[in-house]
Design an enzyme around this catalytic site. Structure first.
Site, PDB file in Angstrom:
ATOM      1  N   GLY A  40     -16.919  -9.660  38.494  1.00  0.00           N
ATOM      2  CA  GLY A  40     -18.174  -9.001  38.171  1.00  0.00           C
ATOM      3  C   GLY A  40     -19.259  -9.157  39.219  1.00  0.00           C
ATOM      4  O   GLY A  40     -19.075  -9.765  40.273  1.00  0.00           O
ATOM      5  N   GLU A  61      -8.377 -24.053  46.190  1.00  0.00           N
ATOM      6  CA  GLU A  61      -7.308 -24.487  45.287  1.00  0.00           C
ATOM      7  C   GLU A  61      -6.065 -23.606  45.402  1.00  0.00           C
ATOM      8  O   GLU A  61      -5.095 -23.806  44.666  1.00  0.00           O
ATOM      9  CB  GLU A  61      -7.806 -24.457  43.841  1.00  0.00           C
ATOM     10  CG  GLU A  61      -7.770 -23.105  43.161  1.00  0.00           C
ATOM     11  CD  GLU A  61      -8.733 -22.076  43.727  1.00  0.00           C
ATOM     12  OE1 GLU A  61      -8.569 -20.884  43.447  1.00  0.00           O
ATOM     13  OE2 GLU A  61      -9.665 -22.468  44.467  1.00  0.00           O
ATOM     14  N   SER A  76     -10.374 -13.240  38.397  1.00  0.00           N
ATOM     15  CA  SER A  76     -11.363 -12.572  39.248  1.00  0.00           C
ATOM     16  C   SER A  76     -10.991 -11.115  39.520  1.00  0.00           C
ATOM     17  O   SER A  76     -11.834 -10.333  39.951  1.00  0.00           O
ATOM     18  CB  SER A  76     -11.513 -13.312  40.575  1.00  0.00           C
ATOM     19  OG  SER A  76     -12.045 -14.605  40.386  1.00  0.00           O
ATOM     20  N   GLY A  81     -15.809  -9.429  46.117  1.00  0.00           N
ATOM     21  CA  GLY A  81     -16.374  -8.159  46.520  1.00  0.00           C
ATOM     22  C   GLY A  81     -17.879  -8.211  46.684  1.00  0.00           C
ATOM     23  O   GLY A  81     -18.496  -7.221  47.062  1.00  0.00           O
ATOM     24  N   PHE A  82     -18.470  -9.388  46.379  1.00  0.00           N
ATOM     25  CA  PHE A  82     -19.906  -9.605  46.539  1.00  0.00           C
ATOM     26  C   PHE A  82     -20.121 -10.826  47.419  1.00  0.00           C
ATOM     27  O   PHE A  82     -19.221 -11.661  47.574  1.00  0.00           O
ATOM     28  CB  PHE A  82     -20.573  -9.816  45.179  1.00  0.00           C
ATOM     29  CG  PHE A  82     -20.552  -8.605  44.291  1.00  0.00           C
ATOM     30  CD1 PHE A  82     -21.638  -7.740  44.241  1.00  0.00           C
ATOM     31  CD2 PHE A  82     -19.443  -8.321  43.500  1.00  0.00           C
ATOM     32  CE1 PHE A  82     -21.624  -6.621  43.420  1.00  0.00           C
ATOM     33  CE2 PHE A  82     -19.408  -7.207  42.675  1.00  0.00           C
ATOM     34  CZ  PHE A  82     -20.506  -6.348  42.640  1.00  0.00           C
ATOM     35  N   HIS A  92     -11.255 -19.810  48.144  1.00  0.00           N
ATOM     36  CA  HIS A  92     -10.494 -20.545  47.125  1.00  0.00           C
ATOM     37  C   HIS A  92      -9.730 -21.723  47.733  1.00  0.00           C
ATOM     38  O   HIS A  92      -8.584 -21.577  48.150  1.00  0.00           O
ATOM     39  CB  HIS A  92      -9.509 -19.605  46.426  1.00  0.00           C
ATOM     40  CG  HIS A  92     -10.166 -18.599  45.547  1.00  0.00           C
ATOM     41  ND1 HIS A  92     -10.303 -18.763  44.187  1.00  0.00           N
ATOM     42  CD2 HIS A  92     -10.755 -17.415  45.833  1.00  0.00           C
ATOM     43  CE1 HIS A  92     -10.924 -17.729  43.673  1.00  0.00           C
ATOM     44  NE2 HIS A  92     -11.224 -16.895  44.654  1.00  0.00           N
ATOM     45  N   ASN A 136     -10.978 -13.792  47.356  1.00  0.00           N
ATOM     46  CA  ASN A 136     -10.998 -12.699  46.391  1.00  0.00           C
ATOM     47  C   ASN A 136     -12.435 -12.481  45.967  1.00  0.00           C
ATOM     48  O   ASN A 136     -12.876 -12.980  44.944  1.00  0.00           O
ATOM     49  CB  ASN A 136     -10.120 -13.010  45.175  1.00  0.00           C
ATOM     50  CG  ASN A 136     -10.245 -11.937  44.115  1.00  0.00           C
ATOM     51  OD1 ASN A 136     -10.745 -10.848  44.387  1.00  0.00           O
ATOM     52  ND2 ASN A 136      -9.804 -12.233  42.904  1.00  0.00           N
ATOM     53  N   GLY A 151     -14.794 -16.068  39.344  1.00  0.00           N
ATOM     54  CA  GLY A 151     -14.842 -15.120  38.235  1.00  0.00           C
ATOM     55  C   GLY A 151     -15.150 -13.718  38.723  1.00  0.00           C
ATOM     56  O   GLY A 151     -15.517 -13.512  39.884  1.00  0.00           O
ATOM     57  N   GLN A 162     -21.895 -17.681  44.566  1.00  0.00           N
ATOM     58  CA  GLN A 162     -22.923 -16.659  44.374  1.00  0.00           C
ATOM     59  C   GLN A 162     -23.971 -17.116  43.360  1.00  0.00           C
ATOM     60  O   GLN A 162     -25.161 -16.826  43.518  1.00  0.00           O
ATOM     61  CB  GLN A 162     -22.251 -15.359  43.933  1.00  0.00           C
ATOM     62  CG  GLN A 162     -21.298 -14.799  44.984  1.00  0.00           C
ATOM     63  CD  GLN A 162     -20.283 -13.830  44.414  1.00  0.00           C
ATOM     64  OE1 GLN A 162     -20.377 -13.398  43.267  1.00  0.00           O
ATOM     65  NE2 GLN A 162     -19.282 -13.492  45.218  1.00  0.00           N
ATOM     66  N   CYS A 222     -16.393 -19.495  44.813  1.00  0.00           N
ATOM     67  CA  CYS A 222     -16.364 -18.034  44.692  1.00  0.00           C
ATOM     68  C   CYS A 222     -17.568 -17.520  43.894  1.00  0.00           C
ATOM     69  O   CYS A 222     -18.674 -17.509  44.399  1.00  0.00           O
ATOM     70  CB  CYS A 222     -15.035 -17.576  44.091  1.00  0.00           C
ATOM     71  SG  CYS A 222     -14.682 -15.822  44.381  1.00  0.00           S
ATOM     72  N   PHE A 223     -17.379 -17.105  42.650  1.00  0.00           N
ATOM     73  CA  PHE A 223     -18.516 -16.684  41.830  1.00  0.00           C
ATOM     74  C   PHE A 223     -19.522 -17.823  41.729  1.00  0.00           C
ATOM     75  O   PHE A 223     -20.734 -17.595  41.702  1.00  0.00           O
ATOM     76  CB  PHE A 223     -18.011 -16.279  40.441  1.00  0.00           C
ATOM     77  CG  PHE A 223     -18.932 -15.347  39.701  1.00  0.00           C
ATOM     78  CD1 PHE A 223     -19.143 -14.046  40.143  1.00  0.00           C
ATOM     79  CD2 PHE A 223     -19.567 -15.749  38.537  1.00  0.00           C
ATOM     80  CE1 PHE A 223     -19.986 -13.182  39.448  1.00  0.00           C
ATOM     81  CE2 PHE A 223     -20.403 -14.891  37.832  1.00  0.00           C
ATOM     82  CZ  PHE A 223     -20.613 -13.606  38.295  1.00  0.00           C
TER      83      PHE A 223
END
Length: 380
Positions: A238, A356, A55, A308-309, A354, A306, A236, A268, A264-265
């Site tokens: 981006g 995990e 990530s 940023g979006f 996270h 972790n 992940g 989103q 996380c990703f």
């Protein structure tokens, strides 16, 4: 961009932010130049897991803990097969690694993998600057890469931004692989790799799950070819607004009402699949000490982050979506950012953080048990 020159030693280095702020220090790790998005991580431990988290692809990580590298590096703790950060910024690197598990120093590992870093930086001032101005593009230059500041600043401003970056396919596995269940196999899960960390399938394997890790480009047919009891979407890098294929894939899973879990990703992606928007945080959440409340129980967890979006979903009401009712299940207590979603009419949920986390904390490990419960309920 990376360099392969070994060992920074006492060479001078300079860090240049896109707004013109400059910090000087010493080369740490590889010598050369690198570019990325400047972000800060508040974790005091677990730097090896941070460095190898996919990530962090295309990000230059500033460590807020002043002393980094004291436990060295080993071959057991990486979350993937390589270091993914674009650059590394520390204040006081350890002069010598001191841990019974250490196999080499952090400086040596960064140099061996071509990761350009800088030490001797006032990371407190740098972090305060990023908190006030927001995450931004940055360059680190050392050795022959150093030139006049005007030239360096121009090069930083030519680097790509994180907004609009489609990066998950760059870090995901190219070939499917299987992580076998530990002990008796109870379930099969198809895990879509958008930048998965190694501990994630391990946490599922501990619960008797055979995990089939699939590339980010996997089709719905390939997902269901493994005959999954559940489907998982990983963390992940981006901008989630670019992740059209994972969103379409998740919508196909939701249509079939297969138990679904995203991290996380993956959170989103679920947000987008349900019709919510996403947006870029000013400086993001990164570290292993973020307070999150599970609104379904009222419990407050210390969690690892972790991202940023974030997902733009209403906090105070249940939303009607194409796949039934949805609500925000978890929220960050620092800034009220959405940290989890769940569907009320289908077996699907996600969290932004996270659970995990190999380096800890482990307050949120129960979420894997919640995923198991969904699969048990579906089977029943």
């Amino acid at each position: 961009m990376r360099a392969g020159n070994a060992g920074g030693g006492a060479l001078l280095a300079v860090l240049v932010l896109e707004d013109g702020r400059t910090f000087r220090g010493r080369a740490y790790g590889a010598v050369g130049e690198t570019f990325g998005e400047a972000v800060f991580s508040t974790g005091m431990t677990g730097y090896q897991e941070t460095l190898t988290d996919p990530s962090y692809h295309r990000q230059v990580v500033v460590m807020t803990a002043p002393h980094v590298g004291n436990t060295g590096v080993n071959d057991e703790d990486p979350e993937s097969g390589r270091i993914w950060v674009s650059g590394y910024v520390v204040r006081d690197p350890a002069r010598k690694a001191s841990n019974w598990r250490a196999q080499r120093s952090l400086d040596e590992e960064l140099a061996a993998q071509g990761v350009v870093g800088i030490s001797g930086v006032d990371t407190r001032a740098l972090t305060r600057h990023l908190r006030e101005r927001g995450a931004m593009r940055v360059g680190i230059f050392s050795g022959n890469a150093i030139s006049d500041e005007g030239t360096l600043l121009a090069r930083v401003r030519q680097a790509p931004e994180m907004t609009g970056a489609d990066l998950s396919a760059e870090v995901a596995t190219k070939e499917a692989y299987v992580v076998p269940a530990i002990g008796t196999k109870r379930f099969t899960v198809a895990a879509v790799d958008l930048g998965i960390k190694g501990m994630t399938p391990h946490r599922m394997a501990e619960r008797g799950i055979e995990v089939h890790v699939l590339p980010a480009t996997a089709t719905l047919e390939e997902v269901y070819a493994v005959e999954p009891d559940g489907v998982f979407f990983s963390n992940g890098p981006g901008d989630p607004s670019t992740a059209d294929h994972p969103v379409a894939l998740m919508r196909g899973v939701l249509e079939r009402s297969t138990p679904l879990f995203g991290i996380c990703f993956g959170n989103q992606i679920l947000g987008r699949a349900l019709g919510f928007g996403t947006y870029k945080l000013k400086y993001g959440h990164r570290g292993i000490n973020q307070p999150v409340q599970d609104r379904t129980t009222g419990k407050v967890e210390v969690t690892a982050h972790n991202h940023g979006f974030a997902v733009d979903a209403p906090l105070e009401r249940v939303s009607d979506t194409e796949f039934g009712r949805a609500e925000v299940s978890h929220v960050c207590l620092n800034d009220q950012v959405v940290e989890g979603l769940q569907l009320l009419d289908r077996p699907a949920f996600s969290v932004q953080y996270h659970p995990e986390a190999a380096a800890g904390p482990h307050d949120a490990a129960y979420l894997f048990d919640r995923f198991v419960s969904l699969m048990e309920g579906q089977r029943a």
